[in-house]
Design an enzyme around this catalytic site. Structure first.
Site, PDB file in Angstrom:
ATOM      1  N   GLU A   1       0.828  -1.204   0.000  1.00 60.51           N
ATOM      2  CA  GLU A   1       0.000   0.000   0.000  1.00 60.51           C
ATOM      3  C   GLU A   1       0.867   1.262   0.000  1.00 60.51           C
ATOM      4  O   GLU A   1       0.543   2.243  -0.656  1.00 60.51           O
ATOM      5  CB  GLU A   1      -0.952   0.011   1.208  1.00 60.51           C
ATOM      6  CG  GLU A   1      -2.059  -1.033   1.124  1.00 60.51           C
ATOM      7  CD  GLU A   1      -2.954  -0.850  -0.092  1.00 60.51           C
ATOM      8  OE1 GLU A   1      -3.025   0.263  -0.633  1.00 60.51           O
ATOM      9  OE2 GLU A   1      -3.574  -1.850  -0.520  1.00 60.51           O
TER      10      GLU A   1
ATOM     11  N   TYR B   1      -6.884   6.138   4.234  1.00 62.94           N
ATOM     12  CA  TYR B   1      -6.981   5.135   3.179  1.00 62.94           C
ATOM     13  C   TYR B   1      -6.136   3.902   3.522  1.00 62.94           C
ATOM     14  O   TYR B   1      -6.631   2.770   3.485  1.00 62.94           O
ATOM     15  CB  TYR B   1      -6.530   5.703   1.811  1.00 62.94           C
ATOM     16  CG  TYR B   1      -6.191   4.569   0.890  1.00 62.94           C
ATOM     17  CD1 TYR B   1      -7.199   3.801   0.326  1.00 62.94           C
ATOM     18  CD2 TYR B   1      -4.858   4.190   0.679  1.00 62.94           C
ATOM     19  CE1 TYR B   1      -6.901   2.683  -0.446  1.00 62.94           C
ATOM     20  CE2 TYR B   1      -4.545   3.080  -0.086  1.00 62.94           C
ATOM     21  CZ  TYR B   1      -5.569   2.334  -0.644  1.00 62.94           C
ATOM     22  OH  TYR B   1      -5.271   1.222  -1.388  1.00 62.94           O
TER      23      TYR B   1
ATOM     24  N   ASP C   1      -9.317   4.922  -2.295  1.00 68.04           N
ATOM     25  CA  ASP C   1      -8.239   5.481  -3.125  1.00 68.04           C
ATOM     26  C   ASP C   1      -8.885   6.252  -4.291  1.00 68.04           C
ATOM     27  O   ASP C   1     -10.113   6.360  -4.372  1.00 68.04           O
ATOM     28  CB  ASP C   1      -7.276   4.377  -3.596  1.00 68.04           C
ATOM     29  CG  ASP C   1      -7.904   3.453  -4.631  1.00 68.04           C
ATOM     30  OD1 ASP C   1      -9.127   3.564  -4.890  1.00 68.04           O
ATOM     31  OD2 ASP C   1      -7.169   2.619  -5.187  1.00 68.04           O
TER      32      ASP C   1
END
Ligand code: SF4
Length: 360
Positions: A36, A129, A147
């Protein structure tokens, strides 16, 4: 309104169309966190290569915490947005430090990755996020992962013409995604909606809407507004900067007669934490207000380098010297040692263009 039809169409599409990505096939929170952070500003294909390299070199949080920051920056080289790499390293140290005494006393067998949304959110570099993504992908906890792709899909499904990158817009979108989230299958829902945005409900739609499995659940399709969404606020003005780099080169004859001479140069580390490329290395640089410096040198190369909010007008000037000048904050290294330092993308581009070898 029930979302069950939306879920069944979305999951069916996902089952057939999703890409096989190693971080989607594991529930190891460390591997997911790493992916991520890498993917925050990076395309999947490029990110995959870096993710594999990081996982091979530092397969868990304790090995990453034990690395030097300079090694992490060097491994990150070429990805840009280096604050991500610094935060990655800081977060690993924070996790290990917080559990070290328990591991040493034998109270826990090994270091574990934080497993609540709040603990994840408290890590450096982990925003809403990323915390939502790790919480759902690793632990199947019911948090959304918004996102850019998800913002686009939500704007279109719910026909929202408010800019998503303002604080009011973020709140509105957050409410919408909460009402859409499949709390029984958050991992699957987040994976599917992200992939749907990345591969199907893309910025340019072409003919996709006509064949879309979510057509009946999509308000913007019904209203003919899909192409205009999502809306974002006006982008901030790009700031121009002028950097003149001095590439000092000095040749020293090898003591062994048939060996080529050694080539030396000067580099320095950028030390301003509020400026770009903090802790990266580069040639000595002068920044000017409105144009590149006019200085004589053996060769001059001009490059323009665009970052998200800055446009760098760079000039690289080669100075061949008998003796290296003494400049504060710099150090002399052999030219072939440049590879050992984390360099900005601009410096790498210049090196590519210069193709400097001991003989030219
Ligand atoms: S109908 Fe078009 S805009 Fe709506 S979800 Fe499908 S692809 Fe996206």
């Amino acid at each position: 309104m029930s979302n069950s039809l939306l879920y069944s169409h979305l999951y069916e599409w996902y089952e057939t169309n999703h890409r096989s990505l190693p971080w989607r096939e594991t529930d190891d929170p460390y591997a997911i966190w790493l992916s991520e952070i890498i993917l925050q500003q990076t395309r999947v294909l490029q990110g995959l290569e870096y993710w594999r390299r990081f996982m091979a070199r530092w397969p868990n949080v304790e090995s990453l915490a034990a690395a030097d920051e300079s090694e992490v920056l060097r491994e990150w080289q070429g990805l840009g947005y280096y604050s991500r790499a610094r935060n990655l390293h800081k977060a690993a140290i924070q996790i290990v430090e917080s559990q070290k005494s328990k591991v040493e006393r034998g109270e826990i067998a090994t270091y574990h990755f934080p497993n609540t949304y709040e603990e994840l959110r408290a890590l450096p570099g982990v925003g809403e996020y990323t915390a939502g993504a790790i919480a759902s992908f690793a632990y199947n906890l019911p948090y959304p992962a918004m996102d850019g792709n998800v913002y686009r899909v939500v704007a279109r499904l719910r026909d929202i013409d408010e800019a998503f990158d303002t604080s009011a817009g973020k709140k509105l979108f957050h409410k919408q995604i909460e009402s859409l989230l499949d709390c029984d299958h958050p991992r699957l829902f987040n994976s599917a909606i992200m992939e749907f945005g990345a591969l199907y409900c893309t910025p340019s739609l072409g003919d996709n809407c006509a064949q879309c499995p979510l057509q009946m659940q999509c308000a913007s399709y019904q209203h003919g507004t899909a192409e205009m969404l999502p809306v974002r606020k006006a982008r901030p003005k790009i700031r121009d900067r002028w950097f003149t780099y001095h590439v000092y080169v000095s040749y020293q004859q090898s003591t062994v007669s048939d060996q080529p001479s050694d080539v030396f140069t000067l580099i320095r580390r950028r030390e301003n934490p509020k400026d770009i490329w903090y802790h990266l290395y580069e040639f000595p640089c002068e920044e000017t207000q409105s144009e590149r410096l006019k200085v004589n040198g053996e060769r001059i190369i001009d490059l323009t380098h665009v970052l998200s909010h800055q446009k760098i007008h760079a000039r690289f000037i080669i100075h061949k010297e008998q003796q290296m000048p003494e400049l504060p904050g710099t150090m002399v290294i052999r030219w072939d040692e440049l590879n050992d330092y984390a360099l900005s993308r601009l410096t790498l581009r210049a090196l590519d263009t210069l193709r400097l070898t001991p003989r030219n």
